[in-house]
Design a protein around this motif. Structure first.
Motif, PDB file in Angstrom:
ATOM      1  N   ARG A 131      11.957  20.053  16.368  1.00 34.22           N
ATOM      2  CA  ARG A 131      12.114  21.489  16.219  1.00 34.22           C
ATOM      3  C   ARG A 131      10.773  22.222  16.222  1.00 34.22           C
ATOM      4  NH1 ARG A 131      15.162  19.404  12.034  1.00 34.22           N
ATOM      5  NH2 ARG A 131      13.680  20.205  10.501  1.00 34.22           N
ATOM      6  N   THR A 132       9.679  21.434  16.347  1.00 31.15           N
ATOM      7  CA  THR A 132       8.348  22.038  16.257  1.00 31.15           C
ATOM      8  C   THR A 132       7.802  22.306  17.646  1.00 31.15           C
ATOM      9  OG1 THR A 132       7.951  20.804  14.242  1.00 31.15           O
ATOM     10  CG2 THR A 132       6.032  21.758  15.336  1.00 31.15           C
ATOM     11  N   SER A 133       7.396  23.513  17.917  1.00 25.47           N
ATOM     12  CA  SER A 133       6.830  23.848  19.223  1.00 25.47           C
ATOM     13  C   SER A 133       5.340  23.610  19.211  1.00 25.47           C
ATOM     14  CB  SER A 133       7.130  25.317  19.562  1.00 25.47           C
ATOM     15  OG  SER A 133       6.536  26.158  18.600  1.00 25.47           O
ATOM     16  N   ARG A 134       4.826  23.274  20.382  1.00 22.81           N
ATOM     17  CA  ARG A 134       3.393  22.988  20.490  1.00 22.81           C
ATOM     18  C   ARG A 134       2.605  24.283  20.597  1.00 22.81           C
ATOM     19  NH1 ARG A 134       0.092  18.759  22.046  1.00 22.81           N
ATOM     20  NH2 ARG A 134      -1.861  19.385  23.025  1.00 22.81           N
ATOM     21  N   SER A 135       1.510  24.365  19.893  1.00 24.00           N
ATOM     22  CA  SER A 135       0.615  25.516  20.004  1.00 24.00           C
ATOM     23  C   SER A 135      -0.804  25.037  19.938  1.00 24.00           C
ATOM     24  CB  SER A 135       0.886  26.512  18.867  1.00 24.00           C
ATOM     25  OG  SER A 135       0.578  25.923  17.617  1.00 24.00           O
ATOM     26  N   SER A 136      -1.722  25.810  20.394  1.00 30.99           N
ATOM     27  CA  SER A 136      -3.124  25.398  20.381  1.00 30.99           C
ATOM     28  C   SER A 136      -3.693  25.603  19.003  1.00 30.99           C
ATOM     29  CB  SER A 136      -3.925  26.216  21.407  1.00 30.99           C
ATOM     30  OG  SER A 136      -3.823  27.590  21.109  1.00 30.99           O
ATOM     31  N   GLY A 137      -4.340  24.554  18.494  1.00 30.76           N
ATOM     32  CA  GLY A 137      -4.896  24.627  17.156  1.00 30.76           C
ATOM     33  C   GLY A 137      -6.260  25.278  17.164  1.00 30.76           C
TER      34      GLY A 137
ATOM     35  N   ASP B  69      -0.967  19.724  17.498  1.00 28.26           N
ATOM     36  CA  ASP B  69      -2.168  18.980  17.109  1.00 28.26           C
ATOM     37  C   ASP B  69      -2.775  19.512  15.821  1.00 28.26           C
ATOM     38  OD1 ASP B  69      -2.022  17.258  19.226  1.00 28.26           O
ATOM     39  OD2 ASP B  69      -3.472  18.304  20.475  1.00 28.26           O
ATOM     40  N   ALA B  70      -2.717  20.816  15.658  1.00 27.77           N
ATOM     41  CA  ALA B  70      -3.354  21.433  14.497  1.00 27.77           C
ATOM     42  C   ALA B  70      -2.733  20.960  13.188  1.00 27.77           C
ATOM     43  CB  ALA B  70      -3.262  22.959  14.591  1.00 27.77           C
ATOM     44  N   ASP B  71      -1.487  20.472  13.226  1.00 29.35           N
ATOM     45  CA  ASP B  71      -0.826  20.016  12.007  1.00 29.35           C
ATOM     46  C   ASP B  71      -1.420  18.709  11.479  1.00 29.35           C
ATOM     47  OD1 ASP B  71       0.874  22.167  11.851  1.00 29.35           O
ATOM     48  OD2 ASP B  71       2.414  21.230  13.091  1.00 29.35           O
ATOM     49  N   TYR B  72      -2.256  18.058  12.281  1.00 32.10           N
ATOM     50  CA  TYR B  72      -2.894  16.810  11.857  1.00 32.10           C
ATOM     51  C   TYR B  72      -4.388  16.987  11.604  1.00 32.10           C
ATOM     52  CZ  TYR B  72       1.489  14.674  13.216  1.00 32.10           C
ATOM     53  OH  TYR B  72       2.829  14.361  13.299  1.00 32.10           O
TER      54      TYR B  72
ATOM     55  N   SER C  65       0.806  -1.219   0.000  1.00 37.84           N
ATOM     56  CA  SER C  65       0.000   0.000   0.000  1.00 37.84           C
ATOM     57  C   SER C  65       0.837   1.267   0.000  1.00 37.84           C
ATOM     58  CB  SER C  65      -0.940   0.004   1.211  1.00 37.84           C
ATOM     59  OG  SER C  65      -0.210  -0.140   2.417  1.00 37.84           O
ATOM     60  N   GLY C  66       2.173   1.147  -0.019  1.00 37.08           N
ATOM     61  CA  GLY C  66       3.017   2.329  -0.096  1.00 37.08           C
ATOM     62  C   GLY C  66       3.104   3.075   1.226  1.00 37.08           C
ATOM     63  N   GLU C  67       3.398   4.361   1.156  1.00 35.39           N
ATOM     64  CA  GLU C  67       3.596   5.164   2.355  1.00 35.39           C
ATOM     65  C   GLU C  67       2.281   5.481   3.046  1.00 35.39           C
ATOM     66  OE1 GLU C  67       5.629   9.430   3.713  1.00 35.39           O
ATOM     67  OE2 GLU C  67       5.416   8.905   1.593  1.00 35.39           O
ATOM     68  N   TRP C  68       2.273   5.366   4.368  1.00 38.29           N
ATOM     69  CA  TRP C  68       1.127   5.764   5.179  1.00 38.29           C
ATOM     70  C   TRP C  68       1.440   7.126   5.799  1.00 38.29           C
ATOM     71  CZ3 TRP C  68      -1.235   1.219   8.427  1.00 38.29           C
ATOM     72  CH2 TRP C  68      -1.491   0.137   7.569  1.00 38.29           C
ATOM     73  N   ASN C  69       0.422   7.947   5.957  1.00 38.68           N
ATOM     74  CA  ASN C  69       0.631   9.275   6.515  1.00 38.68           C
ATOM     75  C   ASN C  69      -0.286   9.525   7.708  1.00 38.68           C
ATOM     76  OD1 ASN C  69       2.611  10.552   4.569  1.00 38.68           O
ATOM     77  ND2 ASN C  69       1.019   9.885   3.138  1.00 38.68           N
ATOM     78  N   GLY C  70      -0.110  10.667   8.320  1.00 35.39           N
ATOM     79  CA  GLY C  70      -0.897  10.987   9.502  1.00 35.39           C
ATOM     80  C   GLY C  70      -0.358  10.260  10.717  1.00 35.39           C
ATOM     81  N   ILE C  71      -1.094  10.307  11.812  1.00 36.64           N
ATOM     82  CA  ILE C  71      -0.636   9.680  13.052  1.00 36.64           C
ATOM     83  C   ILE C  71      -0.515   8.169  12.891  1.00 36.64           C
ATOM     84  CG2 ILE C  71      -1.253   9.255  15.464  1.00 36.64           C
ATOM     85  CD1 ILE C  71      -2.398  12.062  15.567  1.00 36.64           C
TER      86      ILE C  71
ATOM     87  N   GLN D  11     -11.611  14.827   4.182  1.00 38.85           N
ATOM     88  CA  GLN D  11     -10.463  15.528   3.621  1.00 38.85           C
ATOM     89  C   GLN D  11      -9.191  14.746   3.945  1.00 38.85           C
ATOM     90  OE1 GLN D  11      -8.427  17.271   1.537  1.00 38.85           O
ATOM     91  NE2 GLN D  11      -9.972  18.901   1.763  1.00 38.85           N
ATOM     92  N   THR D  12      -8.191  14.763   3.063  1.00 41.29           N
ATOM     93  CA  THR D  12      -6.964  13.992   3.279  1.00 41.29           C
ATOM     94  C   THR D  12      -5.712  14.866   3.326  1.00 41.29           C
ATOM     95  OG1 THR D  12      -6.756  13.617   0.890  1.00 41.29           O
ATOM     96  CG2 THR D  12      -7.939  11.941   2.178  1.00 41.29           C
ATOM     97  N   GLN D  13      -5.867  16.176   3.238  1.00 41.22           N
ATOM     98  CA  GLN D  13      -4.719  17.065   3.275  1.00 41.22           C
ATOM     99  C   GLN D  13      -4.608  17.722   4.647  1.00 41.22           C
ATOM    100  OE1 GLN D  13      -2.518  17.358   0.624  1.00 41.22           O
ATOM    101  NE2 GLN D  13      -3.768  15.673  -0.196  1.00 41.22           N
ATOM    102  N   PHE D  14      -3.389  17.777   5.186  1.00 37.94           N
ATOM    103  CA  PHE D  14      -3.135  18.412   6.469  1.00 37.94           C
ATOM    104  C   PHE D  14      -1.666  18.819   6.516  1.00 37.94           C
ATOM    105  CE2 PHE D  14      -2.989  13.845   6.644  1.00 37.94           C
ATOM    106  CZ  PHE D  14      -1.771  13.558   7.242  1.00 37.94           C
ATOM    107  N   PRO D  15      -1.298  19.821   7.331  1.00 32.74           N
ATOM    108  CA  PRO D  15       0.054  20.370   7.318  1.00 32.74           C
ATOM    109  C   PRO D  15       1.172  19.355   7.544  1.00 32.74           C
ATOM    110  CG  PRO D  15      -1.411  21.853   8.472  1.00 32.74           C
ATOM    111  CD  PRO D  15      -2.207  20.618   8.182  1.00 32.74           C
ATOM    112  N   ALA D  16       0.981  18.394   8.457  1.00 35.26           N
ATOM    113  CA  ALA D  16       2.052  17.437   8.769  1.00 35.26           C
ATOM    114  C   ALA D  16       2.431  16.578   7.570  1.00 35.26           C
ATOM    115  CB  ALA D  16       1.636  16.549   9.935  1.00 35.26           C
ATOM    116  N   LEU D  17       1.534  16.508   6.594  1.00 36.48           N
ATOM    117  CA  LEU D  17       1.801  15.710   5.398  1.00 36.48           C
ATOM    118  C   LEU D  17       3.028  16.217   4.652  1.00 36.48           C
ATOM    119  CD1 LEU D  17       0.435  13.328   3.884  1.00 36.48           C
ATOM    120  CD2 LEU D  17      -0.759  15.023   2.512  1.00 36.48           C
ATOM    121  N   GLN D  18       3.302  17.518   4.757  1.00 34.58           N
ATOM    122  CA  GLN D  18       4.412  18.136   4.029  1.00 34.58           C
ATOM    123  C   GLN D  18       5.672  18.265   4.883  1.00 34.58           C
ATOM    124  OE1 GLN D  18       3.645  18.505   0.918  1.00 34.58           O
ATOM    125  NE2 GLN D  18       1.477  18.076   1.322  1.00 34.58           N
ATOM    126  N   MET D  19       5.624  17.812   6.114  1.00 36.01           N
ATOM    127  CA  MET D  19       6.778  17.950   7.004  1.00 36.01           C
ATOM    128  C   MET D  19       7.731  16.784   6.837  1.00 36.01           C
ATOM    129  SD  MET D  19       5.004  19.241  10.526  1.00 36.01           S
ATOM    130  CE  MET D  19       4.108  20.785  10.622  1.00 36.01           C
TER     131      MET D  19
END
Length: 293
Positions: free
Chosen positions: A265-271, A240-243, A204-210, A250-258
């Protein structure tokens, strides 16, 4: 602690088959009128948990064994607290792998063992007894359900759902506070991927998300111990907001491009925004379907 009052109150499962069977599982803050007003009606989560088999067009709120799509199934019932699941990871199906050239959507051999789709609802409950909160106390409750054949007649604030498909299976637990005495007012859905077809897993190739980022076990380079709780070493982002996605299915989210090394190096912030917009959209669909039949 920060974000201690954040819970998952809705989830979607996209099924890429010929019938485009998109599953939506959502909660409502209050019981729907039909469940609240009819003393004889048994509802999931006392009328606060709802399932849609058509992407949110219509919903049902009763326990049952539901078949849909191409060999797809959802078993939903209210759960005695002792029988609620604690935690478990997925297993790989024992079914022999097929040739990689076959079409994953239609190849009949690439699926979970037939028994996984054909077990009786009470058998699914018995099978998972070892991972329950209190398996000793739960055993007595299960025996009563077998004797009286009334699993789908049980009332309760907590519910269990089994989602069985030819290639992957999920286990979902719904927990909520006591409606009449809410010490901590919450509604929460927890989901685990419990079984994956071997061939699908390999091809199935690469899996993304959590799920994708925790697909393989990660070990400490110094001690060799498996890392299970350090988010900064397991996930690409601490935010959390990156997921979050902008809407159901929907299947697009910021962490997909990280990159996989960005988490340290990523700091936590409230989404904000994404998940709130999705929940609002879901609630509007539920209310439209349930409250205005």
């Amino acid at each position: 602690p920060n974000d201690a009052n954040m819970f998952i109150s809705g989830m979607t499962i996209g099924m890429f088959d010929q019938l485009n069977s998109n599953i939506m599982i959502v909660t409502t803050p209050e019981p729907i009128p039909a469940c609240k007003e009819d003393p004889n009606m048994v509802c999931l989560g006392e009328g606060t948990l709802h399932i849609s088999f058509d992407g949110g067009e219509t919903f049902l709120s009763q326990p049952g064994d539901f078949r849909y799509g191409l060999d797809h199934r959802i078993v939903a019932h209210n759960t005695y607290a002792a029988c609620s699941r604690k935690w478990h990871d997925y297993d790989v199906s024992d079914l022999p792998a097929s040739a990689s050239k076959n079409n994953l959507r239609h190849e009949r051999d690439r699926r979970l063992a037939k028994s996984a789709l054909e077990k009786k609802p009470i058998e699914l409950l018995i099978k998972n007894k070892a991972e329950m909160i209190d398996k000793t106390e739960c055993s007595s409750w299960i025996q009563d359900r077998v004797q009286h054949n009334d699993l789908f007649q049980q009332r309760g604030h907590w519910s269990t759902l089994y989602v069985e498909t030819p290639l992957v299976s999920f286990h979902i637990e719904y927990r909520r506070s006591d409606f009449w005495n809410p010490e901590c007012d919450f509604q929460s859905l927890d989901a685990w991927m419990t079984k994956v077809d071997q061939t699908f897993l390999e091809s199935s190739g690469e899996w993304n998300g959590i799920l994708g980022e925790t697909r393989h076990k990660v070990y400490d380079e110094t001690t060799g111990a498996q890392i299970k709780t350090d988010r900064s070493r397991l996930l690409r982002s601490m935010n959390d907001a990156d997921y979050e996605v902008s809407e159901p299915f929907q299947t697009q989210f910021p962490a997909l491009q990280m990159s996989s090394t960005s988490s340290s190096r990523t700091s936590r912030s409230s989404g904000s925004g994404g998940i709130g917009q999705m929940v609002s959209s879901v609630l509007e669909s539920v209310e439209s379907s349930i409250f205005n039949p």
